[in-house]
Structures are given as C-alpha cells and as structure tokens.
Design a protein around this motif. Structure first.
Motif, mmCIF file in Angstrom:
data_model
loop_
_atom_site.group_PDB
_atom_site.id
_atom_site.type_symbol
_atom_site.label_atom_id
_atom_site.label_comp_id
_atom_site.label_asym_id
_atom_site.label_seq_id
_atom_site.Cartn_x
_atom_site.Cartn_y
_atom_site.Cartn_z
ATOM 1 N N GLY A 77 0.793 -1.216 0.000
ATOM 2 C CA GLY A 77 0.000 0.000 0.000
ATOM 3 C C GLY A 77 0.825 1.265 0.000
ATOM 4 N N VAL A 78 2.126 1.153 -0.200
ATOM 5 C CA VAL A 78 3.025 2.315 -0.199
ATOM 6 C C VAL A 78 3.861 2.275 -1.468
ATOM 7 N N VAL A 125 -5.872 3.327 2.223
ATOM 8 C CA VAL A 125 -4.961 4.411 2.593
ATOM 9 C C VAL A 125 -4.379 4.159 3.977
ATOM 10 N N LEU A 126 -5.235 3.794 4.921
ATOM 11 C CA LEU A 126 -4.791 3.568 6.297
ATOM 12 C C LEU A 126 -3.895 2.347 6.405
ATOM 13 N N ASP A 127 -4.113 1.359 5.552
ATOM 14 C CA ASP A 127 -3.270 0.165 5.579
ATOM 15 C C ASP A 127 -1.815 0.536 5.298
ATOM 16 N N GLY A 128 -1.592 1.383 4.277
ATOM 17 C CA GLY A 128 -0.236 1.833 3.989
ATOM 18 C C GLY A 128 0.312 2.725 5.081
ATOM 19 N N LEU A 129 -0.512 3.650 5.599
ATOM 20 C CA LEU A 129 -0.056 4.541 6.669
ATOM 21 C C LEU A 129 0.277 3.753 7.932
ATOM 22 N N ARG A 156 -2.091 3.293 -3.383
ATOM 23 C CA ARG A 156 -0.750 3.332 -2.794
ATOM 24 C C ARG A 156 -0.451 4.753 -2.343
ATOM 25 N N VAL A 157 0.099 4.883 -1.150
ATOM 26 C CA VAL A 157 0.441 6.196 -0.599
ATOM 27 C C VAL A 157 1.857 6.549 -1.036
ATOM 28 N N ALA A 158 2.049 7.806 -1.451
ATOM 29 C CA ALA A 158 3.352 8.247 -1.954
ATOM 30 C C ALA A 158 3.858 9.422 -1.128
ATOM 31 N N ASP A 199 -1.118 12.572 10.731
ATOM 32 C CA ASP A 199 -1.549 11.802 9.561
ATOM 33 C C ASP A 199 -2.982 11.303 9.742
ATOM 34 N N VAL A 200 -3.332 10.901 10.972
ATOM 35 C CA VAL A 200 -4.694 10.441 11.250
ATOM 36 C C VAL A 200 -5.687 11.568 10.980
ATOM 37 N N TYR A 201 -5.348 12.801 11.393
ATOM 38 C CA TYR A 201 -6.226 13.949 11.151
ATOM 39 C C TYR A 201 -6.465 14.117 9.656
ATOM 40 N N ALA A 202 -5.377 14.099 8.876
ATOM 41 C CA ALA A 202 -5.507 14.279 7.432
ATOM 42 C C ALA A 202 -6.335 13.154 6.815
ATOM 43 N N ALA A 203 -6.147 11.920 7.302
ATOM 44 C CA ALA A 203 -6.940 10.805 6.779
ATOM 45 C C ALA A 203 -8.421 11.000 7.088
#
Length: 684
Positions: A77-78, A125-129, A156-158, A199-203
């Motif tokens: 996921g990344v 998204v959260l899986d990669g984070l 995938r998060v970049a 990062d949680v806030y942004a998600a």
C-alpha cells in the motif's frame, strides 16, 4: 502563434542512469517525470525537486535522510522508493511507477461515494499509513493527491517525509511550514510539530471528502483555512449527508479531534475502527446512494462549488502568521494590506472633502482650463492645494509612525515578548531519533531518561517534561522519557514447593499469583506443586500472573466388581483399564464355574482405597474335579462295579455270555468328572 516551451529535462539522462521521457505532474515541491532506469531496464517515476529546494544544502541532507527512511518501508500500500541522488544540481527521487490516476482525480470525478466505497478506499490508505507508522515514519502531507490509484485498482500512498524535509529546509518548524492547508492538523499549524496523529487527522479529512465530495474547510486565503482547522471542529458528516449511521460521525470525529490526545493514536488504530464499522453494517446501508444537503449559492460560491476540485494545495506559510491567525489577531500581511487599503480610502475621502471646500469657479470669469480668473480665486485654489499637501504629509507621517510602532512591537514580541517562547512539540509515541530531531529543529535541547513501560515499545517516547504544548524559552531542555520496553522478570521454578512457598517465590520475583488448581499425582506428595503455567523462559513482564497446580496425592481407584464367572481375559482387561494390575492367580476345581473363568477376586493390599498400579488377586476355575479311570480289563464284573462306584462313576455293561471284563470305554487313565458313565464289555 505561441510555441510550447519544451521541458529541459525531457530527453536527458539523469545521473547517467535515468532517461527522462515525459512530464507526468508538477506540485509545490517537485516535478514528476516518467523515466526509464537504464541499468535495470524498468520504468520509474522520477521526482525532481524544484530548483530553490535543490539549492539548499540543508534540504538536500534532510531529503536524503527522509528518502532513505522511506526506502526501508516495503508494503503493497506504499509506493516503493528505489533510489535517491543528486547530479548537476538536480536532486531526484526514483520511485515505483504506478500507471493510473490519483485519488484526487477519483474524488473530483465521483465523490460523494457510497459509504461502502468510501470505507474501502480509506481502509487501503490507512493500511499503507499503518505500516509506515509501525516503522516509525510520519507522512505529514496526507491528501488525495499523494494517493495513487493504479490501473489494477489498488491504492498506494506516496511521498513519505518530503513535506518534513522541505519544511526543515525552509527554516524549521519555528519559521515556515510547508504543507496542504486543507489537511493540516491544528498542532502543525500552531507549532509545526507532528507525529502519527497528524496523519490520522488528514486521513479523517480525506474520508470526509469521500463521503461528502466537499472539503470541511474551504475558501479564503491559506492562513484563513489553516485558522479554521485550529479554531473550529470538522463539521459532522451527517450535517451534509443525513441518514448515515452515527458511527460514521464518531469515526470522522475520532480522527479529526483538534486535541491530538483525543484522536486515534495512529493509522493502525483508525484502521481497526474502519473495519469494525464496516463489518457492523448491512450491505443495504453500505451500498445506499449518497444524498447530500444542497449548499446555499453564497456558500457554494465562497468555497468554489460543492465538489472538491483538483488543485495544487501545497503552500509555504510562516508559522508566526498562523499563530497570529489562531490567536484571533490579523496576520502581518493582512495588517499591512488592511492598513494600505484604509489609508487609500482615507486619502480619497480627505481629497474629496478638500475639493468640496474650494469655491466653485465663476462661469463668467473663468480663465483658460477653467481656473479662477482673479487673484482671490487663485489664492483660494492655491490654499486648497496646500491644505491637501499638508494633509497628505500628516497622513504619511502618521502611517510611518504606525508601521514603525507595529514593527517595533513585532520585534519585541518575537525577541522578548510572548512569541519568543516555543511550544514543546508533541513527539509521543514517536521514536527517540525522530523526537530528538524534532526538538533540535525547534531549537530545544533534548535529554533522555530511560524507564520501563509495559505498554510502550522499547525505543519510543512515553512522555516529555515539559509536556507537549507547554511554552518554553529557546534553548530550554526537554526531557524525553523513553521506554526500555516492559521490565522482564525471570519465572522461578515452583515444582515441589507448597502453595505458600510458591506464592512467596512469585511475589519475590516481581510476579503475581495466578489461578491455583489441584490435580492428582502419583509421584508428588499431596499439597506440593506439580506444574506451573510458565516455565523459566521466556521471562515475563513484571506483575504478570503465574498460575500453578498443587497435588491432591494419589488418585483413589475402585476395583472392578462382579468379576465372578467372567473369563480370565475379560477380567484382566477390566482390571488394567481401571489403572490396576492382575496380581497372584490361583486355580482350583469348581463344579459351578466354567474352566478358565474367575471364581473370586481380592485387592492387594486389602482394605482402604486402591491407587494406580495396585494389584488384584484372582482365583480361576479349573472346572469340576476329575478322577482317573482305572484299567478294568480282566476283572470280574462285580469287582469292576465296586471300583467304579468308589470313584462316583456310572456303569454301563454289555455282556456276551460271560462276567469277565474284556474291554472298557473310555480307555484306562482317562480323567472323568464324577457321575460320568463307563461302558464295560464282558465275555466268558
């Protein structure tokens, strides 16, 4: 006719390895190109930093460290980071090339999405984070533009760490913040500090957009948007999209709480909440088409429409101005703009007032260009012009004084006043290395205090002293209380101890007494420990409960009953199945018990309880008693009758005109049971 300017990097071979083909995208920090890694013959996405960042040595150093950290992260996921380097003032990052589009494109085209689709997307998204957070990496710029949707449908998060590298290069957390204002957590706005909870806030904001197709805070200058993140809660999703389950509002609120300590600890925790919510809902709710409350025309115009449009959100903002906005005072730029506007308005008003004070020229006596013809009128006109010039000079002087006073106040505020103090950044539960770097970037001095903690992994920060958010002077010392991990205790051997001694041994070892059971034992005396829950390895956390089992002694066994008349084989099986054994076996004749069957059984030892391995003695029948038939041949019939009668045998005589026995049946020596019949043959 306008001729398009060709990108100078297209067609170039970067660092002797990466052949640039085409420009894919451009953002606030870099331009991304499709390139070929000529060494490994594979396509890559080559992110080339903008010139002003590449020229900053501190950025290059920080960028290199962040890129190396991101390269250690391997997760589907990344977006994978293959390589980073610098060549001829070109600072680049070679990444996995993902054909497809960004989540921003998907949001712009399709949001609002169904609840099920929204939860599925944010889960990826959260899986990669979560994988990044578990490795100690914080993204700092989570937004739909940094989530790639591949042609295979996988997200995938970049761009892990690049916002942090750019922010540090532009002056650190105390001067300039580079990020995306629509997704900035309040602590990033106020202090430039961040951990996994940013990062949680942004998600949470991304999930809000997926569900509503709208940004929670939009419209206005970047500083105004940032200020709203600090001063306002993210609106409830149900205010925009009624009919959703209450758990949706709770999920978004739990991710976007303005206080970091009230948010989900990291992406892994939020991921669990997303999965639990989805699993608790029926398909009819997950797949229901979205229905939004329409925006008023004024609101829609203010935020640019109801849909979130694709745009470049990345900005660089002075943290001081953001603090001013958060405290309710205008930013310095806004103050200057407001002052200039007010001054222009006042000058125009004064000029209009001065003009109205002049005598109007006489139509009959007017000279050329409409000027007054006589000296009095010329004097009046000249006096008016002089009055206006004096007024302008007074206003300019007053404006200069205001600006000087404001500048002096600003200098005082940032050097000796309240803004000279720094807020201790939140670094819990980050790694020691990242916490020290964050504090040094804030011009604070970290010291380390190691202590055991059962809940915080070794090497991660438990707390700080002063606590996060406290305002301290530059150069102040901040103690990082860092976990050594759980304090481990060796488990003592309890076997053979009585219950009191075993309990004391556990308490002396820093452990707790768990459940105490009892069981039978053939080898351990009653009251002593037979076995324990944990052995000596591995060691356990201090205070862990250790249970053990004490002996009740040997288990009593009841011997099988009613063995009389059973075959020896059956009786033996019953005895051994009961945990006993067959002891002495005697045999005797018995007229009523068949041969090889049990006449009687007796336990050894006799009386009391039997225990495993004790013996049971048996008496087994040899059948009825028998006599040996004598030889009657040659004897007289009367003599033979007497012998057979003495042995309790019956006589059957077959005579051939004589009384002497010439033959017998059965043959002499045969064993016969009493009452058996013997046939004698006689002849003369």
């Amino acid at each position: 006719m306008t001729t398009a300017v060709k990108d100078p990097l297209v067609g170039r071979l970067i660092d002797g390895r990466y052949l640039v083909h085409d420009r894919i995208a451009s953002g606030g920090m870099a331009t991304v190109y499709l390139a070929t890694d000529t060494r490994l013959e594979r396509p890559v996405a080559l992110k080339v930093m903008h010139t002003h960042l590449a020229a900053d040595a501190s950025f290059v150093a920080r960028f290199t460290r962040e890129a190396r950290s991101a390269a250690r992260l391997s997760h589907p996921g990344v977006v994978s980071v293959y390589d980073q380097g610098a060549s001829d003032s070109t600072v680049y990052l070679a990444m996995e090339y993902i054909p497809g589009r960004t989540l921003r494109d998907l949001v712009a085209a399709s949001a609002p999405l169904t609840l099920g689709d929204s939860l599925d997307l944010i889960e990826e998204v959260l899986d990669g984070l979560a994988a990044a957070h578990a490795a100690g990496l914080v993204h700092r710029d989570v937004k739909p533009e940094n989530v790639l949707v591949g042609d295979d449908g996988r997200l995938r998060v970049a761009d892990f760490g690049l916002a942090r590298a750019a922010t540090t290069a532009t002056g650190g957390a105390t001067s300039t913040l580079i990020g995306t204002v629509g997704y900035l957590a309040p602590e990033l706005v106020l202090d430039g500090a961040s951990d996994e909870r940013a990062d949680v806030y942004a998600a949470g904001v991304v999930l809000y957009e997926l569900l509503t197709g709208r940004a929670p805070f939009a419209g206005g200058a970047p500083a105004q948007v940032a200020f709203r993140h600090v001063s306002q809660d993210v609106p409830l999703v149900s205010d925009v999209r009624p009919g959703l389950p209450p758990g949706v509002d709770e999920l978004v609120a739990g991710a976007t709480h303005r206080e970091p300590d009230h948010r989900f600890r990291d992406a892994g925790v939020m991921l669990e909440q997303v999965r639990d919510l989805r699993d608790s809902l029926p398909d009819t709710v997950l797949d229901a088409p979205p229905a939004l409350v329409p925006q008023s025309p004024a609101v829609a115009a203010a935020v640019g429409g109801t849909r979130v449009q694709s745009r470049d959100h990345v900005v660089a903002l002075p943290v001081g101005e953001l603090r001013d906005a958060a405290s309710g005072t205008p930013t310095r730029a806004e103050t200057r703009a407001h002052t200039r506007a007010e001054t222009r308005a006042e000058l125009r008003e004064q000029e209009r007032g001065a003009t109205r004070a002049l005598p109007r020229p006489s139509p009959a006596g007017s000279g050329p260009l409409g000027l007054p013809a006589d000296d009095d009128e010329r004097s009046a006109a000249t006096g008016g012009r002089r009055s206006r010039r004096k007024l302008l000079l007074v206003l300019v002087a007053a404006l200069a004084a205001v600006l000087l006073a404001g500048g002096g106040a600003a200098v005082w505020a940032y050097t000796a006043g309240p803004l000279s103090k720094l807020a201790v950044p939140g670094v819990v539960p980050g790694t020691l290395d990242s916490a020290e770097q964050t504090l040094r970037a804030r011009e604070l001095v970290p010291t380390v205090d190691y202590q055991y903690d059962d809940d915080v992994a070794a090497g991660r920060v438990i707390s700080t002293d002063p606590a996060a958010g406290a305002r301290v002077d530059k150069g102040s010392t901040v103690t990082l209380h860092v976990s050594r991990g759980a304090q481990l205790r060796a488990v003592p051997s309890l076997t053979g101890l009585d219950q009191d001694a075993a309990s004391k041994a556990l308490q002396d070892a820093g452990l707790a007494v768990g459940t105490v059971d009892q069981d039978w034992s053939e080898t351990v005396p009653e009251g002593l420990v037979i076995r324990q829950q944990w052995g000596p390895n591995p060691p356990l956390k201090a205070g862990t409960e250790v249970g053990f089992t004490t002996s009740k002694g040997r288990e009593p066994i009841t011997a099988p009953t009613d063995l009389t008349g059973k075959s020896l084989a059956d009786a033996t099986k019953e005895i051994t199945d009961a945990g006993l054994k067959v002891g002495k076996t005697d045999r005797q004749n018995d007229d009523t018990v068949p041969k090889d069957s049990v006449i009687s059984a007796a336990a050894d030892p006799s009386g009391g309880d039997l225990h495993r391995g004790d013996a049971v003695d048996l008496v087994v029948s040899d059948g009825p008693s028998q006599v040996q038939l004598q030889d009657m041949t040659g004897k007289s019939l009367d003599e033979a009758k007497g012998l057979l009668s003495a042995q309790d045998l019956q006589l059957n005589v077959i005579q051939f005109f004589g009384t002497r026995v010439v033959k017998q049946d059965p043959a002499p020596g045969t064993l016969l049971a009493p009452g058996s019949t013997v046939t004698l043959y006689t002849a003369p």
